[in-house]
Design a protein around this motif. Structure first.
Motif, PDB file in Angstrom:
ATOM      1  N   LEU A  12     -28.945 -23.134 -14.547  1.00 13.44           N
ATOM      2  CA  LEU A  12     -30.319 -23.969 -14.867  1.00 13.44           C
ATOM      3  C   LEU A  12     -30.164 -25.421 -13.699  1.00 13.44           C
ATOM      4  CD1 LEU A  12     -32.693 -24.983 -15.874  1.00 13.44           C
ATOM      5  CD2 LEU A  12     -31.504 -26.005 -18.006  1.00 13.44           C
ATOM      6  N   THR A  13     -28.761 -25.794 -13.647  1.00 14.61           N
ATOM      7  CA  THR A  13     -28.540 -26.690 -12.739  1.00 14.61           C
ATOM      8  C   THR A  13     -28.801 -26.463 -11.432  1.00 14.61           C
ATOM      9  OG1 THR A  13     -26.729 -27.626 -14.328  1.00 14.61           O
ATOM     10  CG2 THR A  13     -26.671 -28.390 -12.239  1.00 14.61           C
ATOM     11  N   LEU A  14     -28.250 -25.176 -11.021  1.00 14.00           N
ATOM     12  CA  LEU A  14     -28.578 -24.695  -9.504  1.00 14.00           C
ATOM     13  C   LEU A  14     -30.023 -24.698  -9.357  1.00 14.00           C
ATOM     14  CD1 LEU A  14     -25.793 -22.044  -9.223  1.00 14.00           C
ATOM     15  CD2 LEU A  14     -25.756 -24.343  -8.346  1.00 14.00           C
ATOM     16  N   SER A  15     -30.761 -24.000 -10.380  1.00 14.37           N
ATOM     17  CA  SER A  15     -32.232 -23.902 -10.208  1.00 14.37           C
ATOM     18  C   SER A  15     -32.882 -25.236  -9.793  1.00 14.37           C
ATOM     19  CB  SER A  15     -32.911 -23.495 -11.477  1.00 14.37           C
ATOM     20  OG  SER A  15     -32.231 -22.096 -11.762  1.00 14.37           O
ATOM     21  N   CYS A  16     -32.423 -26.387 -10.609  1.00 20.38           N
ATOM     22  CA  CYS A  16     -33.037 -27.653 -10.167  1.00 20.38           C
ATOM     23  C   CYS A  16     -32.647 -28.325  -9.116  1.00 20.38           C
ATOM     24  CB  CYS A  16     -32.791 -28.540 -11.477  1.00 20.38           C
ATOM     25  SG  CYS A  16     -33.464 -28.088 -13.013  1.00 20.38           S
ATOM     26  N   ASN A  28     -41.950 -27.185   1.157  1.00 20.71           N
ATOM     27  CA  ASN A  28     -40.802 -26.677   0.249  1.00 20.71           C
ATOM     28  C   ASN A  28     -41.134 -27.318  -0.902  1.00 20.71           C
ATOM     29  OD1 ASN A  28     -39.460 -25.247   2.616  1.00 20.71           O
ATOM     30  ND2 ASN A  28     -39.011 -27.142   3.489  1.00 20.71           N
ATOM     31  N   ILE A  29     -40.789 -26.640  -2.050  1.00 21.69           N
ATOM     32  CA  ILE A  29     -40.967 -27.123  -3.383  1.00 21.69           C
ATOM     33  C   ILE A  29     -39.740 -26.997  -3.982  1.00 21.69           C
ATOM     34  CG2 ILE A  29     -43.304 -26.900  -3.388  1.00 21.69           C
ATOM     35  CD1 ILE A  29     -42.936 -24.612  -5.433  1.00 21.69           C
ATOM     36  N   SER A  30     -39.246 -27.672  -4.996  1.00 19.43           N
ATOM     37  CA  SER A  30     -38.112 -27.439  -5.898  1.00 19.43           C
ATOM     38  C   SER A  30     -38.729 -27.008  -7.475  1.00 19.43           C
ATOM     39  CB  SER A  30     -37.371 -28.579  -6.040  1.00 19.43           C
ATOM     40  OG  SER A  30     -38.094 -29.672  -6.874  1.00 19.43           O
ATOM     41  N   LEU A  31     -37.657 -26.552  -8.310  1.00 20.70           N
ATOM     42  CA  LEU A  31     -38.380 -26.200  -9.613  1.00 20.70           C
ATOM     43  C   LEU A  31     -39.047 -27.387 -10.119  1.00 20.70           C
ATOM     44  CD1 LEU A  31     -38.523 -24.031 -11.949  1.00 20.70           C
ATOM     45  CD2 LEU A  31     -36.350 -24.873 -12.519  1.00 20.70           C
ATOM     46  N   THR A  65     -41.007 -27.282 -22.117  1.00 15.43           N
ATOM     47  CA  THR A  65     -40.664 -25.681 -22.548  1.00 15.43           C
ATOM     48  C   THR A  65     -39.672 -24.886 -21.563  1.00 15.43           C
ATOM     49  OG1 THR A  65     -42.911 -25.255 -21.346  1.00 15.43           O
ATOM     50  CG2 THR A  65     -42.922 -25.653 -23.733  1.00 15.43           C
ATOM     51  N   ILE A  66     -39.517 -25.651 -20.464  1.00 12.26           N
ATOM     52  CA  ILE A  66     -39.002 -24.954 -19.325  1.00 12.26           C
ATOM     53  C   ILE A  66     -37.443 -25.607 -19.049  1.00 12.26           C
ATOM     54  CG2 ILE A  66     -38.910 -23.902 -16.934  1.00 12.26           C
ATOM     55  CD1 ILE A  66     -40.959 -22.948 -18.653  1.00 12.26           C
ATOM     56  N   ILE A  67     -37.596 -26.731 -18.981  1.00 10.48           N
ATOM     57  CA  ILE A  67     -35.880 -27.288 -18.698  1.00 10.48           C
ATOM     58  C   ILE A  67     -35.467 -28.162 -19.915  1.00 10.48           C
ATOM     59  CG2 ILE A  67     -34.993 -29.165 -17.366  1.00 10.48           C
ATOM     60  CD1 ILE A  67     -35.874 -26.876 -15.576  1.00 10.48           C
ATOM     61  N   VAL A  68     -36.185 -28.975 -20.440  1.00  6.63           N
ATOM     62  CA  VAL A  68     -35.704 -29.738 -21.716  1.00  6.63           C
ATOM     63  C   VAL A  68     -35.296 -29.104 -22.935  1.00  6.63           C
ATOM     64  CG1 VAL A  68     -35.867 -31.942 -22.960  1.00  6.63           C
ATOM     65  CG2 VAL A  68     -36.913 -31.816 -20.705  1.00  6.63           C
ATOM     66  N   LEU A  69     -36.164 -28.471 -23.457  1.00 11.30           N
ATOM     67  CA  LEU A  69     -35.863 -27.594 -24.496  1.00 11.30           C
ATOM     68  C   LEU A  69     -34.777 -26.682 -24.644  1.00 11.30           C
ATOM     69  CD1 LEU A  69     -38.973 -27.307 -26.713  1.00 11.30           C
ATOM     70  CD2 LEU A  69     -37.134 -28.676 -27.347  1.00 11.30           C
ATOM     71  N   PRO A  70     -34.885 -25.894 -23.525  1.00 11.38           N
ATOM     72  CA  PRO A  70     -33.840 -24.719 -23.396  1.00 11.38           C
ATOM     73  C   PRO A  70     -32.473 -25.457 -23.172  1.00 11.38           C
ATOM     74  CG  PRO A  70     -35.687 -24.106 -21.973  1.00 11.38           C
ATOM     75  CD  PRO A  70     -36.009 -25.735 -22.690  1.00 11.38           C
ATOM     76  N   LEU A  93     -40.114 -21.077 -22.975  1.00 13.59           N
ATOM     77  CA  LEU A  93     -40.831 -20.322 -22.413  1.00 13.59           C
ATOM     78  C   LEU A  93     -40.317 -19.771 -20.935  1.00 13.59           C
ATOM     79  CD1 LEU A  93     -44.298 -22.074 -23.074  1.00 13.59           C
ATOM     80  CD2 LEU A  93     -43.335 -20.286 -24.237  1.00 13.59           C
ATOM     81  N   VAL A  94     -39.028 -19.666 -20.899  1.00 11.33           N
ATOM     82  CA  VAL A  94     -38.128 -19.318 -19.605  1.00 11.33           C
ATOM     83  C   VAL A  94     -38.754 -18.286 -19.146  1.00 11.33           C
ATOM     84  CG1 VAL A  94     -36.160 -19.159 -18.492  1.00 11.33           C
ATOM     85  CG2 VAL A  94     -36.543 -20.725 -20.309  1.00 11.33           C
ATOM     86  N   ASP A  95     -38.815 -16.979 -19.730  1.00 14.40           N
ATOM     87  CA  ASP A  95     -38.903 -15.811 -19.425  1.00 14.40           C
ATOM     88  C   ASP A  95     -40.390 -15.726 -18.884  1.00 14.40           C
ATOM     89  OD1 ASP A  95     -39.399 -16.066 -21.922  1.00 14.40           O
ATOM     90  OD2 ASP A  95     -39.242 -14.085 -22.393  1.00 14.40           O
ATOM     91  N   ILE A  96     -41.354 -16.348 -19.574  1.00 15.13           N
ATOM     92  CA  ILE A  96     -42.668 -16.172 -19.195  1.00 15.13           C
ATOM     93  C   ILE A  96     -42.997 -17.122 -17.761  1.00 15.13           C
ATOM     94  CG2 ILE A  96     -45.073 -16.853 -19.888  1.00 15.13           C
ATOM     95  CD1 ILE A  96     -43.997 -16.588 -22.979  1.00 15.13           C
ATOM     96  N   PHE A  97     -42.158 -18.211 -17.714  1.00 18.22           N
ATOM     97  CA  PHE A  97     -42.598 -18.861 -16.442  1.00 18.22           C
ATOM     98  C   PHE A  97     -42.067 -17.903 -15.152  1.00 18.22           C
ATOM     99  CE2 PHE A  97     -40.691 -21.603 -13.170  1.00 18.22           C
ATOM    100  CZ  PHE A  97     -41.767 -22.440 -13.080  1.00 18.22           C
ATOM    101  N   LEU A  98     -41.002 -17.113 -15.389  1.00 18.34           N
ATOM    102  CA  LEU A  98     -40.454 -16.360 -14.281  1.00 18.34           C
ATOM    103  C   LEU A  98     -41.458 -15.277 -13.732  1.00 18.34           C
ATOM    104  CD1 LEU A  98     -38.363 -15.289 -12.151  1.00 18.34           C
ATOM    105  CD2 LEU A  98     -37.482 -14.106 -14.207  1.00 18.34           C
ATOM    106  N   VAL A  99     -42.303 -14.485 -15.078  1.00 19.25           N
ATOM    107  CA  VAL A  99     -43.218 -13.822 -14.709  1.00 19.25           C
ATOM    108  C   VAL A  99     -44.415 -14.582 -13.973  1.00 19.25           C
ATOM    109  CG1 VAL A  99     -44.979 -12.138 -15.705  1.00 19.25           C
ATOM    110  CG2 VAL A  99     -42.833 -12.289 -16.583  1.00 19.25           C
ATOM    111  N   GLY A 100     -44.701 -15.814 -14.425  1.00 22.17           N
ATOM    112  CA  GLY A 100     -45.889 -16.259 -13.676  1.00 22.17           C
ATOM    113  C   GLY A 100     -45.371 -16.770 -12.272  1.00 22.17           C
ATOM    114  N   VAL A 101     -44.101 -16.897 -11.917  1.00 25.18           N
ATOM    115  CA  VAL A 101     -43.743 -17.256 -10.489  1.00 25.18           C
ATOM    116  C   VAL A 101     -43.915 -15.824  -9.667  1.00 25.18           C
ATOM    117  CG1 VAL A 101     -41.465 -17.574  -9.105  1.00 25.18           C
ATOM    118  CG2 VAL A 101     -41.898 -19.083 -11.011  1.00 25.18           C
ATOM    119  N   ILE A 102     -43.495 -14.848 -10.213  1.00 23.16           N
ATOM    120  CA  ILE A 102     -43.643 -13.375  -9.663  1.00 23.16           C
ATOM    121  C   ILE A 102     -45.168 -13.212  -9.433  1.00 23.16           C
ATOM    122  CG2 ILE A 102     -43.301 -11.131  -9.867  1.00 23.16           C
ATOM    123  CD1 ILE A 102     -41.075 -11.606 -11.544  1.00 23.16           C
ATOM    124  N   VAL A 103     -46.041 -13.612 -10.321  1.00 24.68           N
ATOM    125  CA  VAL A 103     -47.444 -13.376 -10.165  1.00 24.68           C
ATOM    126  C   VAL A 103     -47.897 -14.108  -9.100  1.00 24.68           C
ATOM    127  CG1 VAL A 103     -49.731 -13.477 -11.239  1.00 24.68           C
ATOM    128  CG2 VAL A 103     -48.034 -12.571 -12.498  1.00 24.68           C
TER     129      VAL A 103
END
Length: 438
Positions: free
Chosen positions: A60-64, A79-82, A104-109, A154-164
């Protein structure tokens, strides 16, 4: 030597009280009436939780920290970051939606993973007879918080959104995936493994001992009137208690009229917001000075015409079919409950529909995440840009209210008194309920 009393657990979905036999290794015990998992035992759970938890936080740290992805067209790049993707709605004055994505993607997880690791550390010390300095009241508060926020991750759902999103813009320009993207993929997978490593019963047993269940016995139900089951720690309490003896959660006695009333309120709110969510544009695309607005259905049609049939199907199912289906099923379940109790076969059928609504509800957020990624990534000044439309906020409200309707609904309303059972027979114990985990 007297044998220890079996663990009694009341099923949250049908209300049947069952006795759980001793379990070994990684196994689970299911309700003999409706099949709901009552206990899932994980072998060496504390070590797995710590290992997966540390890995999750590192990824998660590397992702941010590192770049997430870049978008370039006609010599112009962005260029964008998470974090850029998650706070993009803030740039368009939609702070509520931006906060929801960030939470839902960063704080709660991050909070969820950290607290679970801390609780398992304390529980491990307690199980080994070491002193614990943390006040019990604080441990109970943290435990209640942890197991109430799980559904909002909603970590897994966000990943699917990124792929779409990648499929949507791949034909428009060059997209390069950064280090953070791959770190986030690993993070999403690790979060799933982390949640599967949690042995809740071991954690509660190590932190707080269970209390005697009084005259409650296997075979009793929520209609027996002799107990109230805690939905957080599964402790069976005396019906006169307002709070759980074990975790101090507020108890909610079986009250179908109140639960159904609240479920109707949330469901009607979702239906109201579903109208503007489909009529208003989901996003605006500006290209060479011309602005094009697109609704959810417009996006599906565009992807279909581009030949991206699987992605078009995913968006259609997640953003149109799933919300509508969930609302129709909930309306049917709420209306069917008023028709009176039926036999257990029909009750189980209704319960399966209810489980389906719980399973699919979160996935409707895919389209909101797609808009966030595209709005953050496609921002080439003077050439092309994408911005979110008002439908994104309304659609997020639809998902929120449908999830609340499913959460507040009590599926025990499907089950009347036990039928087709000899009153003289011994109450059901679960000698065959404990099965090895696959």
């Amino acid at each position: 030597m007297q044998k220890p009393s079996p663990l009694l657990i009341a099923c949250n979905e049908c209300g049947l009280v069952s006795a759980i036999p001793p379990m070994e290794g990684s196994s689970k015990a299911s309700c003999p009436r409706c099949g709901h998992t009552l206990v899932r035992q994980v072998e060496n759970s504390p070590a797995k939780v710590q290992a997966y938890g540390i890995s999750c936080l590192v990824m998660l740290t590397l992702s941010c920290v590192f770049p997430f992805m870049s978008f370039s067209a006609s010599g112009i790049s962005n260029n964008i970051s998470l974090l850029d993707a998650l706070k993009v709605f803030h740039n368009f004055d939609n702070n509520a939606l931006a906060a929801m994505l960030l939470i839902t993607i960063i704080v709660l997880p991050a909070i969820y993973i950290s607290l679970v690791m801390f609780l398992f550390h304390v529980a491990s010390k307690s199980s080994k007879g070491r002193g614990v300095n943390t006040p019990p009241s604080l441990l109970k508060q943290l435990s209640r918080l942890v197991f109430r926020v799980e559904i909002w991750l909603l970590v897994d759902i966000f990943l699917v959104g990124v792929i779409v999103s990648l499929v949507k813009i791949a034909a428009l320009a060059d997209v390069e995936l950064g280090t953070a993207f791959w770190a986030y993929c690993a993070y999403s997978a690790l979060v799933v493994f982390f949640s599967r490593a949690i042995d809740k019963e071991w954690l509660w047993k190590s932190l707080f001992p269970s209390y005697p269940t009084g005259k409650v016995k296997p075979g009793d139900t929520h209609l027996s009137g002799n107990h109230v089951a805690c939905r957080v720690c599964q402790q069976i309490n005396d019906p006169h208690h307002k709070h759980c003896q074990r975790c101090n959660s507020r108890l909610h006695p079986y009250n179908p009229d109140m639960n159904i009333g609240w479920a109707w309120s949330f469901l009607i709110s979702a239906i109201i917001f579903y109208v503007p969510a489909n009529l208003y544009p989901m996003m605006y695309t500006v290209s060479l000075g011309s602005t094009e607005r697109s609704t959810i259905m417009d996006g599906v049609i565009l992807l279909w015409n581009m030949g991206s049939y699987p992605i078009a199907a995913i968006i259609f199912i997640a953003s149109i079919f799933v919300p509508m289906t969930k609302m129709l099923i909930m309306i049917w379940l709420l209306r069917a409950e008023k028709q009176g109790k039926e036999d257990d076969t029909n009750a189980l059928k209704k319960l399966k529909y209810y489980r389906f609504t719980e399973l699919i509800g979160r996935w409707s957020m895919i389209d909101v995440f797609v808009v966030a990624i595209l709005s953050a990534l496609v921002n080439l000044k003077g050439l092309m840009s994408i911005s979110p439309g008002p439908a994104a906020f309304y659609f997020a409200l639809v998902v929120f209210f449908t999830m609340c309707a499913a959460l507040i609904f009590d599926p025990r309303v499907f089950w009347g008194p036990l039928r087709h059972r000899d009153p003289a027979a011994s109450p059901p114990v679960l000698p065959s309920a404990a099965q090895p985990q696959e």
